[in-house]
Design a protein around this motif. Structure first.
Motif, mmCIF file in Angstrom:
data_model
loop_
_atom_site.group_PDB
_atom_site.id
_atom_site.type_symbol
_atom_site.label_atom_id
_atom_site.label_comp_id
_atom_site.label_asym_id
_atom_site.label_seq_id
_atom_site.Cartn_x
_atom_site.Cartn_y
_atom_site.Cartn_z
ATOM 1 N N THR A 199 0.836 -1.196 0.000
ATOM 2 C CA THR A 199 0.000 0.000 0.000
ATOM 3 C C THR A 199 0.873 1.248 0.000
ATOM 4 O O THR A 199 1.799 1.364 0.802
ATOM 5 C CB THR A 199 -0.921 0.040 1.232
ATOM 6 O OG1 THR A 199 -1.766 -1.108 1.221
ATOM 7 C CG2 THR A 199 -1.795 1.290 1.217
ATOM 8 N N VAL A 238 1.474 6.360 8.418
ATOM 9 C CA VAL A 238 2.557 5.504 7.913
ATOM 10 C C VAL A 238 3.646 5.306 8.957
ATOM 11 O O VAL A 238 4.187 4.210 9.101
ATOM 12 C CB VAL A 238 3.135 6.086 6.607
ATOM 13 C CG1 VAL A 238 4.407 5.354 6.183
ATOM 14 C CG2 VAL A 238 2.091 6.013 5.490
ATOM 15 N N ARG A 290 3.222 2.298 11.234
ATOM 16 C CA ARG A 290 3.082 0.961 10.664
ATOM 17 C C ARG A 290 4.400 0.179 10.751
ATOM 18 O O ARG A 290 5.472 0.749 10.932
ATOM 19 C CB ARG A 290 2.625 1.049 9.219
ATOM 20 C CG ARG A 290 1.224 1.646 9.057
ATOM 21 C CD ARG A 290 0.159 0.760 9.677
ATOM 22 N NE ARG A 290 -1.159 1.368 9.651
ATOM 23 C CZ ARG A 290 -2.021 1.241 8.633
ATOM 24 N NH1 ARG A 290 -1.682 0.539 7.563
ATOM 25 N NH2 ARG A 290 -3.206 1.829 8.693
ATOM 26 N N THR A 339 3.947 -1.049 3.734
ATOM 27 C CA THR A 339 3.254 0.222 3.884
ATOM 28 C C THR A 339 4.245 1.320 3.538
ATOM 29 O O THR A 339 5.262 1.492 4.218
ATOM 30 C CB THR A 339 2.745 0.434 5.319
ATOM 31 O OG1 THR A 339 1.847 -0.626 5.661
ATOM 32 C CG2 THR A 339 1.995 1.758 5.422
#
Length: 327
Positions: A36, A83, A86, A92
């Motif tokens: 992602t 972000v 994560r 990510t």
């Protein structure tokens, strides 16, 4: 007993061999599931367009899905805060921007992240120059006209931006400081809203990205007075470059770069860096970027880190000199 010991040692050696052989294979397997890429701005803007092109090409290169997620807000700070929390496993990522990494941490109170400490720089991706534009029927026919009027004692110039703290806001404040003009800032919620009022003549000028300004220029609704490019090789040819002619060193080029949470494995960073550099050097990608008036970069992670630091130093100085604060 001796035979059993020998066989046991052989088995251990074989196991160790399998283990050492599998370690690089595991690293080389990245990515083995969807990745992602978060973008801190709305769909359709310059950062989003570049991010989607990059995600498409990364997906093709790795044979795995690279999914774009837009999390707009606070000039990219919403996505950045997401972000940084994560796992740093490479699944990510974020397409960072100049405003998110080199401006917001110095201008907005309560920002929780540090652009260097909390992220892993992977690769610079692209940048684009701003253009100083006015309404098509403006009385200012060139850069000198605008500056001369702005220096008059009773001048009432106004300029539009995508919002307080946006790159084009700070770029205009820098221009004001260097040329000693009087001009009032009129912030909007994004460049699209600013363009509407600029075309209508409700504000005098703005610094806008080519993807926003050039269609309006071609339609006869705006006129370019100058470019804020760092080089005459970038941007519309034949346009006066402010940093080359009027203000040495002046350049306003928003940029994007691929990043992840702090602590990403060096092997994954290297894999992604190589892929991004290959993509950005591809003639097809260059042609697509050029249509957006975007210009690709090639960098190492270390060069990207230094670039963030250099840009941050520049904008922090302008922020302090202009006394800009976002509560």
């Amino acid at each position: 007993m001796n035979r059993r010991v020998v066989l046991g040692l052989a088995a251990l050696c074989m196991g160790a061999g399998v283990f050492s052989a599998s370690a690089p294979a595991q690293a080389a397997a990245y990515p083995d599931k969807p990745v992602t890429i978060y973008i801190g701005f709305s769909a359709g803007g310059p950062t989003d367009m570049v991010g989607r092109l990059l995600a498409e090409k990364l997906g093709q290169k790795f044979g795995q899905s690279f999914i774009v997620e837009n999390r707009a807000g606070a000039s990219g700070a919403v996505a950045a805060n997401l972000v940084r929390k994560r796992a740093p496993d490479g699944y990510t990522l974020m397409l960072g921007s100049s405003s998110t990494l080199s401006i917001i941490p110095y201008i907005q109170k309560g920002i929780e992240y540090d652009a260097i400490r909390d992220f892993t720089p992977i690769a610079l991706v692209a940048s684009y120059p701003y253009y100083l534009v006015v309404p098509a029927d403006s009385k200012f026919k060139n850069f000198s006209d605008l500056i001369a009027y702005g220096r008059e004692k009773d001048s009432r110039l106004s300029f539009a931006s995508a919002g307080t703290g946006a790159v084009n806001h700070l770029a205009a404040e820098w221009l004001k400081s260097e040329t000693h003009i009087n001009a009032m800032h009129v912030p909007y919620k994004g460049d699209s809203a600013a363009v509407t009022d600029l075309i209508a003549g409700r504000v005098d000028f703005a610094l806008l990205a080519g993807v926003v300004a050039l269609p309006q220029v071609r339609a006869g609704k705006l006129r370019i007075l100058a470019s804020a490019s760092s080089s005459p090789d970038k941007g519309v040819q034949g346009v006066m470059v402010i940093g080359q002619k009027e203000i040495p060193g002046y350049a306003a080029e928003p940029w994007n770069g691929l990043m992840g949470p702090a602590g990403m494995p060096k092997e994954i960073v290297a894999t992604l860096n190589t892929a991004v550099n290959q993509i950005m050097s591809d003639p097809e990608v260059k042609a697509k970027l050029l249509k957006l008036d975007e210009y690709p970069y090639s960098s190492t992670p270390e060069q990207f880190k230094q670039y963030i630091q250099d840009q941050s130093s520049r904008w922090e100085g302008i922020i302090k000199k202009s006394h800009i604060v976002i509560e």
